[in-house]
Write an enzyme that holds these catalytic residues in place. Structure first.
Site, PDB file in Angstrom:
ATOM      1  N   ASP A  92      -2.592   0.525  24.697  1.00  0.00           N
ATOM      2  CA  ASP A  92      -2.065   0.182  23.375  1.00  0.00           C
ATOM      3  C   ASP A  92      -1.385   1.414  22.688  1.00  0.00           C
ATOM      4  O   ASP A  92      -1.330   2.473  23.354  1.00  0.00           O
ATOM      5  CB  ASP A  92      -3.096  -0.258  22.247  1.00  0.00           C
ATOM      6  CG  ASP A  92      -2.744  -1.021  21.049  1.00  0.00           C
ATOM      7  OD1 ASP A  92      -3.547  -1.889  20.544  1.00  0.00           O
ATOM      8  OD2 ASP A  92      -1.465  -1.034  20.864  1.00  0.00           O
TER       9      ASP A  92
HETATM   10  C1  GLC Z   1      -0.181  -2.208  17.762  1.00  0.00           C
HETATM   11  C2  GLC Z   1      -1.229  -3.068  18.090  1.00  0.00           C
HETATM   12  C3  GLC Z   1      -0.963  -4.209  19.573  1.00  0.00           C
HETATM   13  C4  GLC Z   1       0.327  -4.351  19.666  1.00  0.00           C
HETATM   14  C5  GLC Z   1       1.040  -3.089  20.048  1.00  0.00           C
HETATM   15  C6  GLC Z   1       2.603  -2.993  19.953  1.00  0.00           C
HETATM   16  O1  GLC Z   1      -0.743  -1.017  17.680  1.00  0.00           O
HETATM   17  O2  GLC Z   1      -2.861  -2.787  18.127  1.00  0.00           O
HETATM   18  O3  GLC Z   1      -1.684  -5.359  19.082  1.00  0.00           O
HETATM   19  O4  GLC Z   1       0.604  -5.294  20.889  1.00  0.00           O
HETATM   20  O5  GLC Z   1       0.946  -2.029  18.880  1.00  0.00           O
HETATM   21  O6  GLC Z   1       2.956  -3.536  19.000  1.00  0.00           O
END
Ligand code: GLC
Length: 721
Positions: free
Chosen positions: A267
């Site tokens: 993430d």
């Molecule tokens: C965010 C979220 C995740 C998302 C990612 C990309 O922090 O936790 O769910 O897909 O970043 O946007």
């Protein structure tokens, strides 16, 4: 390009090029980008140079056929081997046509319509150039203080598993390579992100491995069983180690046990966050732990780029591990056909034709109707189209009904509740006042609301949470409606008129100050682009509410976490021989939630009769059937969601009082009856024992059939092995 060609291509790549392929950057880093795209985390200086950008493997948050074609074309020209980029974005519940937030969709219990919504989202996203969506989010949730409960389908692992499968089917279809109007799905957040202590985002998750496997892993497993192409690691710790660097979770459980050979992405910033977590002293150690755990793509940090080459030179990391990760990424690009056609489905003309089409909006309206849950109705709904209605509240004509993960959905496109109601009645029958802000109220606003409402037959209150009060990092310790709105209710209460509250929010709220003050409550969640039209359909009875809660509404935040499939304890409150004091209870509030899992009202009523089981004894070879007759004993057609639960009366470990095992939706005309038959098999009785073996125990079980997790009829049966 086939497997051998990919291996040949891998062999042509330098180590720098391989490492850059493992790096995902947000849109602003790329030449050819005209806007910054979707930024969903802290933008920091990553200290990377042009070389890294032109060799990076994927882009986060870009959209638009023209934009993505420009970025891709520039990239291919500059990349020595012409390796195309993957374009990944968060299309969680709609691309530009926004559907209800997943917690609302979870309350629809409509898997077919959910799959359709994902198919539409994929179609709109793919013609706009997107290849991968960071969805479905299948984190099981039990704590409404957490901002991201709106993104989950709820508190039950069986129901979440069914939705996970439906989403993956809709996003990916059955032929991802050739169906250019589908996108690869990325199930998230692996694992158990929804169990953050205190409902505080990014907080510690700590539970037994047995609980992890029994309750939290099934929905991810279901998504992978449906062929989900990617997995995103969670920010949180699992069994004491951040998921991003958790070798046991990623290599043993995900890749070996669950047989996942696809791309695993971190993430946003999570690789480097292993330093503040306290399992890496520096970025080099973070990179080592992450690549060792099997994270293929590092999202928006540069520890791989800055340290993997050094780690290979020091023989701490074997280059074959990097090769495996790069090959998985190249294979995904191959499955998406990007080597033959790097622009895949991007098509400006089609983009104009199908994005936000009337057909898509119609499905959004249907799903929004099914996602709303009628929680209270003391003879006030449906409204009569001759009534004089005052629509009052901060959501009366607000477009902030798309939810916090609606990215490209525009509030201006949203049908507000006022617009929806105006489509139903003459303008003279509908007066309007804002009444209050979300969190502020003035005497003028209250007096205006009182003036507007004084001639009304009934007041519709449009209340809720700003979308920023929900979603990622949108956690609240006090989950009541803001005081300003409670004050508005109190003020209008003095008029002694019937009142109906429509709630636009992202979590089960503590409804003190609402449920006891009004005559009707319709939970609309964030219902999406067609939300106002759908709510008006329900308020005026053109549609019959059929939503059933997929997450419990707590009596108060003091109960949290509160969920239906809890254990009984040794001193359950209310047991026949229970003491008055020495039982598991609060002195000041009830144990039961305000509204239980599976609950929802409608404009008709259903009667359950003739529950029967085929045999009193089940064996592994001899399933049993559970049947029940459901009758619509009301005055209009309605849809009932008949739910089948079981209880394992005595397990090797304690077992939940109830577990959802199946459900069936049935539409019945007034007076119509239908016999429904469910099949129960021995595998459905299996659970994780203390030694983690997943098996069933012989002994007594109880089957329940009913309209929700609290009501219904029961029959016992025995499993003999
Ligand atoms: C965010 C979220 C995740 C998302 C990612 C990309 O922090 O936790 O769910 O897909 O970043 O946007």
């Amino acid at each position: 390009m086939n497997e051998n060609k990919l291996t040949v291509l891998l062999g042509q790549m330098t180590l720098d090029e391989k490492i850059a392929q493992l790096t995902q950057l947000a849109t602003p880093f790329f030449k050819g980008a005209s806007d910054q795209g979707q930024i969903t985390g802290p933008m920091v200086n990553m200290g990377i140079d042009e070389e890294v950008v032109m060799n990076s493997g994927s882009v986060l948050g870009a959209s638009g056929a023209k934009e993505i074609i420009n970025i891709q074309r520039t990239h291919i020209e500059e990349n020595r081997l012409g390796i195309p980029l993957l374009f990944m974005s968060d299309i969680v519940h709609g691309f530009k046509t926004i559907f209800p937030v997943p917690l609302g969709i979870g309350c629809s219990w409509d898997l077919e319509l959910t799959e359709k919504s994902a198919e539409i989202a994929a179609k709109e996203a793919s013609v706009s150039g997107v290849h991968v969506t960071f969805a479905p989010m299948v984190d099981l949730v039990r704590d409404p203080r957490w901002g991201r409960v709106m993104e989950s389908t709820g508190e039950d692992s069986y129901l979440n598993s069914q939705f996970a499968r439906a989403y993956v089917r809709g996003f990916q279809g059955s032929d991802l390579t050739h169906d250019l109007h589908r996108v690869a799905a990325c199930v998230k957040h692996f694992a158990a992100y929804g169990a953050a202590e205190g409902g505080r985002d990014y907080n510690t998750v700590d539970m037994s491995e047995r609980e992890l496997r029994e309750t939290y892993l099934p929905a991810y497993k279901a998504a992978l069983a449906e062929g989900c192409e990617m997995v995103m690691a969670a920010f949180n710790t699992v069994l004491g180690i951040p998921a991003t660097g958790n070798k046991k979770l990623m290599r043993s459980i995900l890749r070996e046990e669950m047989n996942f050979n696809g791309v695993l992405i971190s993430d946003w910033g999570a690789v480097k966050e292993m330093i503040p977590h306290g399992v890496a002293e520096d970025e080099k150690e973070a990179a080592l732990k992450s690549i060792t755990a099997g994270i293929d793509i590092e999202m928006m940090t540069a520890t791989y780029v800055n340290y993997l080459k050094e780690l290979v030179a020091e023989k701490v990391v074997d280059e074959t591990i990097i090769d495996e990760a790069v090959l998985r990424i190249l294979e995904l690009k191959e499955r998406l056909g990007l080597f033959e056609n790097p622009y895949r489905g991007a098509d400006e003309k089609l983009e104009q034709e199908i994005v936000m089409s009337a057909e898509h909006r119609d499905i959004a309206r249907k799903l929004a109707v099914k996602s709303c849950v009628l929680l209270k109705n003391e003879n006030v709904l449906p409204l009569n189209k001759k009534q004089k209605i005052s629509l009052i509240g901060p959501f009366a004509q607000s477009g902030d009904i798309l939810g916090p993960w609606s990215w490209l959905g525009s509030k201006e496109d949203a049908v507000t509740l006022r617009e929806g109601m105006k489509m139903k009645v003459e303008s003279s029958q509908l007066t309007l006042a804002k009444g209050s802000g979300i969190e502020t109220v003035s005497e003028e606003q209250l007096h205006e609301a009182e003036r507007v409402a004084k001639d009304a037959d009934l007041i519709v209150l449009a209340l809720g949470e700003d979308s920023e009060m929900s979603g990622e990092a949108g956690c609240r310790a006090n989950i009541k409606l803001p005081d300003a709105q409670l004050k508005l209710i109190q003020h209008l209460k003095k008029l002694n008129k019937p009142m109906v509250a429509v709630l636009f929010n992202g979590r089960p709220l503590d409804l003190h100050g609402v449920i006891d003050q009004v005559d009707g409550v319709l939970e609309a969640w964030y219902p999406g682009t067609e939300g106002g039209a759908a709510v008006a359909d329900l308020l005026y009875g053109d549609e019959n509410p059929s939503g059933r809660l997929s997450m419990s509404f707590p009596f108060s935040v003091g109960q949290v976490p509160v969920y239906y499939n809890h254990f009984n304890t040794g001193r359950p409150k209310g047991a026949p021989d229970a003491q008055v004091r020495y039982v598991s209870q609060y002195l000041d509030i009830p144990n039961d939630p305000l509204f239980p899992f599976g609950f929802g009202l409608g404009y008709t009523s259903f009667f359950y009769s003739e529950m029967a089981i085929s045999e009193e004894v089940m064996t592994p070879d001899q399933p049993i059937t559970v049947s029940v007759t459901v009758t619509n004993n009301g005055s209009r057609e309605g849809e009932e969601t008949v739910q089948l639960y079981i209880r394992d009366v005595s397990g090797e470990v304690v077992r939940p009082l109830k577990e959802l095992k199946d459900f069936e939706k049935v539409v019945l005309e007034p007076g119509e009856s239908k016999k429904l038959t469910f099949t129960l098999t021995e595998p459905q009785l299996r659970y994780h024992h203390s030694d983690l073996q997943f098996e069933s125990d012989p002994g007594k079980f109880i089957a329940y059939v009913g309209p929700n997790s609290k009501e219904g009829t029961e029959q016992s049966f025995t499993l003999v092995k």
